[in-house]
Design an enzyme around this catalytic site. Structure first.
Site, PDB file in Angstrom:
ATOM      1  N   GLY A   7       0.848  -1.150   0.081  1.00  0.00           N
ATOM      2  CA  GLY A   7       0.103  -0.028  -0.012  1.00  0.00           C
ATOM      3  C   GLY A   7       0.820   1.176   0.076  1.00  0.00           C
ATOM      4  N   GLY A   8       2.097   1.082  -0.349  1.00  0.00           N
ATOM      5  CA  GLY A   8       3.028   2.220  -0.451  1.00  0.00           C
ATOM      6  C   GLY A   8       2.770   3.160  -1.500  1.00  0.00           C
ATOM      7  N   ALA A   9       1.784   3.143  -2.373  1.00  0.00           N
ATOM      8  CA  ALA A   9       1.195   4.273  -3.227  1.00  0.00           C
ATOM      9  C   ALA A   9       0.018   5.067  -2.776  1.00  0.00           C
ATOM     10  CB  ALA A   9       0.949   3.793  -4.477  1.00  0.00           C
ATOM     11  N   PHE A  11      -2.287   6.978   0.814  1.00  0.00           N
ATOM     12  CA  PHE A  11      -1.957   8.190   1.450  1.00  0.00           C
ATOM     13  C   PHE A  11      -0.968   8.088   2.589  1.00  0.00           C
ATOM     14  CE2 PHE A  11      -4.131  10.200   5.314  1.00  0.00           C
ATOM     15  CZ  PHE A  11      -3.403  11.479   5.125  1.00  0.00           C
ATOM     16  N   GLY A  13       0.904   5.223   3.175  1.00  0.00           N
ATOM     17  CA  GLY A  13       1.967   4.450   2.785  1.00  0.00           C
ATOM     18  C   GLY A  13       3.090   5.143   2.077  1.00  0.00           C
ATOM     19  N   THR A 121      -6.182  -0.177  12.996  1.00  0.00           N
ATOM     20  CA  THR A 121      -6.938   1.305  13.073  1.00  0.00           C
ATOM     21  C   THR A 121      -7.537   1.459  14.560  1.00  0.00           C
ATOM     22  OG1 THR A 121      -8.694   2.582  12.395  1.00  0.00           O
ATOM     23  CG2 THR A 121      -8.773   0.359  11.967  1.00  0.00           C
ATOM     24  N   ASP A 122      -7.852   2.779  14.991  1.00  0.00           N
ATOM     25  CA  ASP A 122      -8.652   2.910  16.209  1.00  0.00           C
ATOM     26  C   ASP A 122     -10.055   2.500  16.073  1.00  0.00           C
ATOM     27  OD1 ASP A 122      -9.299   5.040  14.725  1.00  0.00           O
ATOM     28  OD2 ASP A 122      -8.939   6.721  15.940  1.00  0.00           O
ATOM     29  N   GLU A 123     -10.442   2.394  14.774  1.00  0.00           N
ATOM     30  CA  GLU A 123     -11.933   2.070  14.556  1.00  0.00           C
ATOM     31  C   GLU A 123     -12.127   0.548  14.972  1.00  0.00           C
ATOM     32  OE1 GLU A 123     -13.707   3.500  11.014  1.00  0.00           O
ATOM     33  OE2 GLU A 123     -12.348   4.848  10.754  1.00  0.00           O
ATOM     34  N   TYR A 146     -16.066  -1.839   7.294  1.00  0.00           N
ATOM     35  CA  TYR A 146     -14.556  -1.791   7.251  1.00  0.00           C
ATOM     36  C   TYR A 146     -13.754  -1.995   8.699  1.00  0.00           C
ATOM     37  CZ  TYR A 146     -10.477   1.264   7.815  1.00  0.00           C
ATOM     38  OH  TYR A 146      -9.106   1.651   8.101  1.00  0.00           O
ATOM     39  N   LYS A 150     -10.817  -4.836   9.335  1.00  0.00           N
ATOM     40  CA  LYS A 150      -9.685  -4.267   9.977  1.00  0.00           C
ATOM     41  C   LYS A 150      -9.287  -5.134  11.267  1.00  0.00           C
ATOM     42  CE  LYS A 150      -6.910  -1.749   8.683  1.00  0.00           C
ATOM     43  NZ  LYS A 150      -5.527  -1.918   8.010  1.00  0.00           N
TER      44      LYS A 150
HETATM   45  P1  NAD Z   1      -5.405   4.740   1.309  1.00  0.00           P
HETATM   46  O1  NAD Z   1      -6.786   4.090   0.674  1.00  0.00           O
HETATM   47  O2  NAD Z   1      -4.970   5.887   0.771  1.00  0.00           O
HETATM   48  O3  NAD Z   1      -4.243   3.545   0.716  1.00  0.00           O
HETATM   49  C1  NAD Z   1      -4.501   2.087   0.467  1.00  0.00           C
HETATM   50  C2  NAD Z   1      -3.452   1.842  -0.508  1.00  0.00           C
HETATM   51  O4  NAD Z   1      -3.677   0.111  -0.577  1.00  0.00           O
HETATM   52  C3  NAD Z   1      -3.557   2.218  -1.974  1.00  0.00           C
HETATM   53  O5  NAD Z   1      -2.250   2.615  -2.648  1.00  0.00           O
HETATM   54  C4  NAD Z   1      -4.212   0.999  -2.642  1.00  0.00           C
HETATM   55  O6  NAD Z   1      -3.867   1.006  -4.195  1.00  0.00           O
HETATM   56  C5  NAD Z   1      -3.626  -0.297  -1.946  1.00  0.00           C
HETATM   57  N1  NAD Z   1      -4.253  -1.175  -2.181  1.00  0.00           N
HETATM   58  C6  NAD Z   1      -5.625  -1.535  -1.839  1.00  0.00           C
HETATM   59  N2  NAD Z   1      -5.913  -2.930  -2.094  1.00  0.00           N
HETATM   60  C7  NAD Z   1      -4.890  -3.463  -2.649  1.00  0.00           C
HETATM   61  C8  NAD Z   1      -4.256  -4.939  -2.567  1.00  0.00           C
HETATM   62  N3  NAD Z   1      -5.541  -5.778  -2.881  1.00  0.00           N
HETATM   63  N4  NAD Z   1      -3.175  -5.104  -2.953  1.00  0.00           N
HETATM   64  C9  NAD Z   1      -2.425  -4.210  -3.084  1.00  0.00           C
HETATM   65  N5  NAD Z   1      -2.574  -3.101  -2.664  1.00  0.00           N
HETATM   66  C10 NAD Z   1      -3.780  -2.480  -2.274  1.00  0.00           C
HETATM   67  O7  NAD Z   1      -5.324   4.296   2.663  1.00  0.00           O
HETATM   68  P2  NAD Z   1      -4.478   5.250   3.918  1.00  0.00           P
HETATM   69  O8  NAD Z   1      -5.588   6.130   4.387  1.00  0.00           O
HETATM   70  O9  NAD Z   1      -3.271   5.611   3.256  1.00  0.00           O
HETATM   71  O10 NAD Z   1      -4.386   3.915   4.944  1.00  0.00           O
HETATM   72  C11 NAD Z   1      -3.320   3.151   5.115  1.00  0.00           C
HETATM   73  C12 NAD Z   1      -3.663   2.031   5.919  1.00  0.00           C
HETATM   74  O11 NAD Z   1      -3.700   2.802   7.425  1.00  0.00           O
HETATM   75  C13 NAD Z   1      -4.876   1.118   6.048  1.00  0.00           C
HETATM   76  O12 NAD Z   1      -4.448  -0.041   6.504  1.00  0.00           O
HETATM   77  C14 NAD Z   1      -5.729   1.853   6.791  1.00  0.00           C
HETATM   78  O13 NAD Z   1      -6.823   0.963   7.254  1.00  0.00           O
HETATM   79  C15 NAD Z   1      -4.823   2.206   8.026  1.00  0.00           C
HETATM   80  N6  NAD Z   1      -5.156   3.548   8.829  1.00  0.00           N
HETATM   81  C16 NAD Z   1      -5.752   4.755   8.218  1.00  0.00           C
HETATM   82  C17 NAD Z   1      -6.231   5.794   8.770  1.00  0.00           C
HETATM   83  C18 NAD Z   1      -6.547   7.183   8.265  1.00  0.00           C
HETATM   84  O14 NAD Z   1      -7.036   8.008   8.685  1.00  0.00           O
HETATM   85  N7  NAD Z   1      -6.357   7.063   6.781  1.00  0.00           N
HETATM   86  C19 NAD Z   1      -6.097   5.588  10.209  1.00  0.00           C
HETATM   87  C20 NAD Z   1      -5.820   4.608  10.660  1.00  0.00           C
HETATM   88  C21 NAD Z   1      -5.265   3.532  10.107  1.00  0.00           C
END
Ligand code: NAD
Length: 329
Positions: A7-9, A11, A13, A121-123, A146, A150
């Site tokens: 998920g490095g592409a 937000f 990551g 996540t906190d959720e 969701y 998680k």
């Molecule tokens: P995001 O939706 O911006 O990014 C997710 C990335 O995962 C995307 O680049 C997407 O292309 C990739 N992805 C999705 N399905 C995939 C698959 N099957 N195989 C490979 N790649 C896949 O999410 P984010 O907001 O950057 O969140 C990143 C992580 O942090 C998640 O696990 C999320 O649950 C967790 N998180 C996010 C928040 C928040 O506020 N954004 C808070 C707590 C935890």
């Protein structure tokens, strides 16, 4: 040391990958590039990382990537991440967040990976009323498709540590915000709508409370946990910066000099959790980490970034309008 970042592409990551390159780690990124993934976020580091467009549910391909890259550490961010989308269709959430996590855990186990950072996540804890906090040992009572997906991934990580001794560390961050966030989440939606003088949709009465963590703080916490965290442990990553949604919206309108009458209350999200709040004593005591960016600093940096990068946001607009019609109707 070689990191495999899923998920490095996305937000958060991508923030983690940019910081990892800066810190001198070798980095391989695995990302499916769903609607939420975007290589533009990795532009400044593209020649310093190896990128695989791959789905984490594709066992054969992920096995191949492990054979080639031989990562020391897996940092697992990849997920379907938007609650509203999980309400419209839970299927991709179960596929990626549950099955995909299981595939990664299996392959990490087969390859004797030295550390597996499982981002939750906190959720997963469910919701709070006006008072109280979530501790790492608070029972998980997730409410949305969701957060259930998680919580399942979080518990799978626990099982692989308990059952097979895979060195898994679980990280539970609060709501992130900042640069490069896909404009379907609250803060970029508000910025975008306000800039276009469009009505700003706020669920219910806007009283729901979230704990806002700036994205660079979240990534920094994970590096500290990688270095000082203990296998099998869970760490909450919060900022203490709790705000009602309506306060967040008003702060953005004030920074943009836009009138509050743009705010339009819409039908509440089904099963909308009222409040999340993380207790962070453990990470402060055992890791020595504390969030640096206050909400006031973070929201100003975020608004400024969106103003300077409005071209990126506008590219997402056509697709988003169809989606907004479904969610806020
Ligand atoms: P995001 O939706 O911006 O990014 C997710 C990335 O995962 C995307 O680049 C997407 O292309 C990739 N992805 C999705 N399905 C995939 C698959 N099957 N195989 C490979 N790649 C896949 O999410 P984010 O907001 O950057 O969140 C990143 C992580 O942090 C998640 O696990 C999320 O649950 C967790 N998180 C996010 C928040 C928040 O506020 N954004 C808070 C707590 C935890």
């Amino acid at each position: 040391m070689k990191l495999l970042v899923t998920g490095g592409a996305g937000f958060i990551g991508s923030e983690f990958v940019r910081q990892a390159v800066d810190k001198g780690y070798e980095v391989a990124v695995v990302d499916k590039l769903t609607y939420a993934g975007d290589l533009e976020r990795l532009k400044e580091v593209e020649d310093k990382i190896t990128f695989y467009k791959a789905d984490i549910t594709n066992r054969e391909f992920i096995e191949h990537i492990f054979k080639v890259e031989k990562p020391d550490v897996v940092v697992h961010w990849a997920a379907e991440s938007h609650v509203d989308r999980s309400i419209l269709d839970a299927t991709p959430f179960i596929e990626t967040n549950v099955k995909g996590t299981q595939v990664l855990l299996d392959i990490a186990k087969e390859n004797n990976t030295k550390q597996f950072i499982n981002i939750a996540t906190d959720e997963v804890y469910g919701e709070l009323g006006e008072e109280g906090q979530f501790y790492e040992d608070t029972p998980l009572v997730p409410n949305s498709p969701y957060s259930v997906s998680k919580a399942s991934a979080d518990m799978l990580g626990r099982a692989y540590y308990k059952t097979y001794g895979l060195p898994v560390i679980t990280v539970r961050p609060s709501n992130n915000y900042g640069w490069w966030q896909y404009p379907e989440k609250l803060i970029p939606v508000v910025i975008l709508k306000a800039l276009n003088d469009e009505p700003i949709p706020v669920y219910g009465t806007g009283e729901n409370v979230r704990e806002w963590l700036f994205v660079s703080d979240c990534a920094e916490a994970v590096f500290e946990i990688m270095e000082k965290g203990k296998d099998g442990e869970i760490y909450n990553v919060g900022s203490g910066e709790e705000r009602k949604n309506i306060e967040v919206v008003k702060a953005i309108l004030s920074l943009l000099n836009k009138p509050e009458d743009l705010i339009t209350f819409v039908k509440d999200r089904p099963g909308h959790d009222f409040r999340y709040s993380l207790n962070t004593d453990k990470i402060e005591r055992e890791i020595g980490w504390k969030a640096k960016v206050t909400f006031e600093e973070g929201i100003e940096k975020t608004v400024k970034w969106y103003l300077e990068n409005i071209d990126w946001v506008e590219k997402k607009l056509k697709y988003l309008k169809e989606y907004w019609n479904k969610v806020y109707s």
